[in-house]
Design a protein around this motif. Sequence first.
Motif, mmCIF file in Angstrom:
data_model
loop_
_atom_site.group_PDB
_atom_site.id
_atom_site.type_symbol
_atom_site.label_atom_id
_atom_site.label_comp_id
_atom_site.label_asym_id
_atom_site.label_seq_id
_atom_site.Cartn_x
_atom_site.Cartn_y
_atom_site.Cartn_z
ATOM 1 N N GLY A 86 -9.186 2.650 -0.316
ATOM 2 C CA GLY A 86 -8.450 1.481 0.138
ATOM 3 C C GLY A 86 -7.364 1.817 1.137
ATOM 4 O O GLY A 86 -7.451 2.780 1.900
ATOM 5 N N ASP A 87 -6.314 1.034 1.126
ATOM 6 C CA ASP A 87 -5.207 1.167 2.075
ATOM 7 C C ASP A 87 -4.502 2.505 1.867
ATOM 8 O O ASP A 87 -3.933 2.751 0.796
ATOM 9 N N PRO A 88 -4.496 3.390 2.872
ATOM 10 C CA PRO A 88 -3.828 4.682 2.691
ATOM 11 C C PRO A 88 -2.328 4.543 2.460
ATOM 12 O O PRO A 88 -1.708 5.430 1.877
ATOM 13 N N LEU A 89 -1.740 3.425 2.900
ATOM 14 C CA LEU A 89 -0.301 3.229 2.726
ATOM 15 C C LEU A 89 0.045 2.748 1.316
ATOM 16 O O LEU A 89 1.226 2.636 0.976
ATOM 17 N N ALA A 90 -0.967 2.475 0.508
ATOM 18 C CA ALA A 90 -0.717 2.068 -0.871
ATOM 19 C C ALA A 90 -0.577 3.269 -1.796
ATOM 20 O O ALA A 90 -0.247 3.109 -2.969
ATOM 21 N N HIS A 91 -0.809 4.480 -1.267
ATOM 22 C CA HIS A 91 -0.774 5.686 -2.085
ATOM 23 C C HIS A 91 0.543 6.440 -1.866
ATOM 24 O O HIS A 91 1.129 6.383 -0.781
#
Length: 245
Positions: A86-91
């Motif tokens: 998914g969104d890499p910025l959510a990790h």
Amino acid sequence: MIERDDALRPVDDAARAQAKRMIRTARFAALATAAPGDGWPSASRVALATLIEGAPVFLASGLSVHSDALAAEPRCSLLIGEPGKGDPLAHPRLTLFARAEKLAREADADARRRYLARHPKAGLYADFGDFSFWRCEIARADFNAGFGKAYALEAADLAPRVDWSRLAEAEARMVAHMNADHAESVRHFARICGGEDGAWTLTGVDPEGADLACGDAVRRLEFMTPVADGNALRAALVALARRAV
């Protein structure tokens, strides 16, 4: 407009533990330096390991741009964090602000041992004359643990909770002993922290846990109580060897 300080959460033990775990398990980082001459930001990828006190170390050629950059300006930053689905910025990701120091050959034994345990293929070139190990002294960190979970960490937040000097005297010997004589216990440690069956090895121990590797896979086994010397470490490892998965 929301000010940066208003967006930060108070630093708690959970944030400290997660950030330290990310540093200990990071296999690589994006290294940012100021390019020599013009000062433009320059980013590169480096492979990482950590010393017993948690300082990141990497191996670099003297022919690289970032080696020249750090010789002129030792301040740098390291971005670590593994993007998932998914969104890499959510990790979670962690930016370390540090000062890098090139280690002399006669002073790099611990860095060499722990780095090559994590990255054994680097043994093919680690002894080339132009390669050196660099130690990063962390000054502070920006930690984004996910949306709405931002923290400003100080160096003390990322340091071991107990003095590590006495443990350092026994650490290398204990790691070698466990890998040579107690391989099944090491595999058991890996299973405790979610590792699949395989040829796991201990790559390093520190007051708060043990780092394990099997090929490209890494795991972190954290102690319930910090250990300050070889006797406490031995007792902790014996207890973990008896622990059910």
